[in-house]
Each structure stands twice: as structure tokens, then as C-alpha cells.
Design an enzyme around this catalytic site. Structure first.
Site, PDB file in Angstrom:
ATOM      1  N   TYR A  18       0.843  -1.196   0.000  1.00 38.97           N
ATOM      2  CA  TYR A  18       0.000   0.000   0.000  1.00 38.97           C
ATOM      3  C   TYR A  18       0.883   1.253   0.000  1.00 38.97           C
ATOM      4  CZ  TYR A  18      -3.551   3.396   1.278  1.00 38.97           C
ATOM      5  OH  TYR A  18      -4.383   4.495   1.283  1.00 38.97           O
ATOM      6  N   HIS A  22       1.781   4.303  -3.088  1.00 38.23           N
ATOM      7  CA  HIS A  22       1.522   5.729  -2.853  1.00 38.23           C
ATOM      8  C   HIS A  22       2.785   6.590  -2.909  1.00 38.23           C
ATOM      9  CE1 HIS A  22      -2.417   4.361  -1.551  1.00 38.23           C
ATOM     10  NE2 HIS A  22      -2.812   5.617  -1.617  1.00 38.23           N
ATOM     11  N   TYR A  41      -3.505  16.579   1.644  1.00 42.69           N
ATOM     12  CA  TYR A  41      -4.060  15.225   1.729  1.00 42.69           C
ATOM     13  C   TYR A  41      -3.008  14.331   2.377  1.00 42.69           C
ATOM     14  CZ  TYR A  41      -7.007  11.357  -0.105  1.00 42.69           C
ATOM     15  OH  TYR A  41      -7.844  10.284  -0.259  1.00 42.69           O
ATOM     16  N   TRP A  76      -7.258   4.037 -10.565  1.00 45.76           N
ATOM     17  CA  TRP A  76      -6.562   3.934  -9.273  1.00 45.76           C
ATOM     18  C   TRP A  76      -7.309   2.980  -8.342  1.00 45.76           C
ATOM     19  CZ3 TRP A  76      -1.941   4.933  -7.383  1.00 45.76           C
ATOM     20  CH2 TRP A  76      -1.762   4.942  -5.997  1.00 45.76           C
ATOM     21  N   TRP A  77      -8.624   3.138  -8.272  1.00 46.00           N
ATOM     22  CA  TRP A  77      -9.406   2.246  -7.419  1.00 46.00           C
ATOM     23  C   TRP A  77      -9.215   0.788  -7.833  1.00 46.00           C
ATOM     24  CZ3 TRP A  77     -14.784   5.078  -7.414  1.00 46.00           C
ATOM     25  CH2 TRP A  77     -14.704   6.216  -6.603  1.00 46.00           C
TER      26      TRP A  77
END
Length: 104
Positions: A18, A22, A41, A76-77
């Protein structure tokens, strides 16, 4: 600015993956987030509970919600669905949090 916070989960065996995905995020995703008014963010990981805590400042709810319909967000999802629980549309399973305190 509107401050938002939400929680998601990450699979117990996918913490490193993960984070790798990113760092960095896709440049085109970063551009879409910024062009839709997202600022500051951040996503934090609680390793013991496999929880992700995210905060973001947005310029408007409408622009923030519009991110979901962009091609890059949809891709992306799909790219992330194997490392975290997802909804039927591939969006991350998440819960928005209510702000109860803020110190500026």
C-alpha cells in the site's frame, strides 16, 4: 476550506505494498486531486489494526465528489482493490468521520 477525515482498511499482509503504491502516486492522479481543489491530503497507517486514517482539505464538496468519476480515479481504485476492502464499484470501503475538535 472544508476539512475532511475518513477511515479505511488495508489488508494485513499489504502494508508495505500500500505504501509503495503511494510513493509516489501517479502524477495524473495527483494532478486531478489538485485540479479538483484537494489540499494537504495525508494518509496514516495504524499497523496493529490495519486501519488507514486520511485527512484532506477541499475547496468544495462538489469538486471533491467529482474526482470519483474521473478516468484516473477509476483506474486507481481498480489498481488498489487487491490490497484493501473495496465496494462493488472498486472504491475503497471507507467511513467519513465527524470533526469534534480543531485547534488552529
Amino acid at each position: 476550506m472544508i476539512r475532511k477525515a475518513f477511515v479505511m482498511q488495508v489488508n494485513a499482509d499489504a502494508h508495505e505494498e500500500y505504501q509503495r503504491r503511494h510513493n509516489p502516486i501517479w502524477p495524473e492522479l495527483e494532478a486531478v486531486l489538485k485540479s479538483h481543489g484537494a489540499h494537504h491530503y495525508a494518509i496514516y497507517l495504524d499497523q496493529e489494526r490495519n486501519l488507514l486514517f486520511a485527512t484532506v482539505e477541499i475547496e468544495s464538496e462538489e469538486r471533491w465528489n467529482a474526482v470519483a468519476s474521473t478516468d484516473v480515479c477509476q483506474r486507481w481504485w481498480k489498481h488498489m482493490r487487491d490490497v484493501m476492502p473495496a465496494n462493488p464499484d472498486n472504491s475503497p470501503a471507507s467511513a467519513e468521520l465527524k470533526e469534534v475538535f480543531y485547534l488552529q
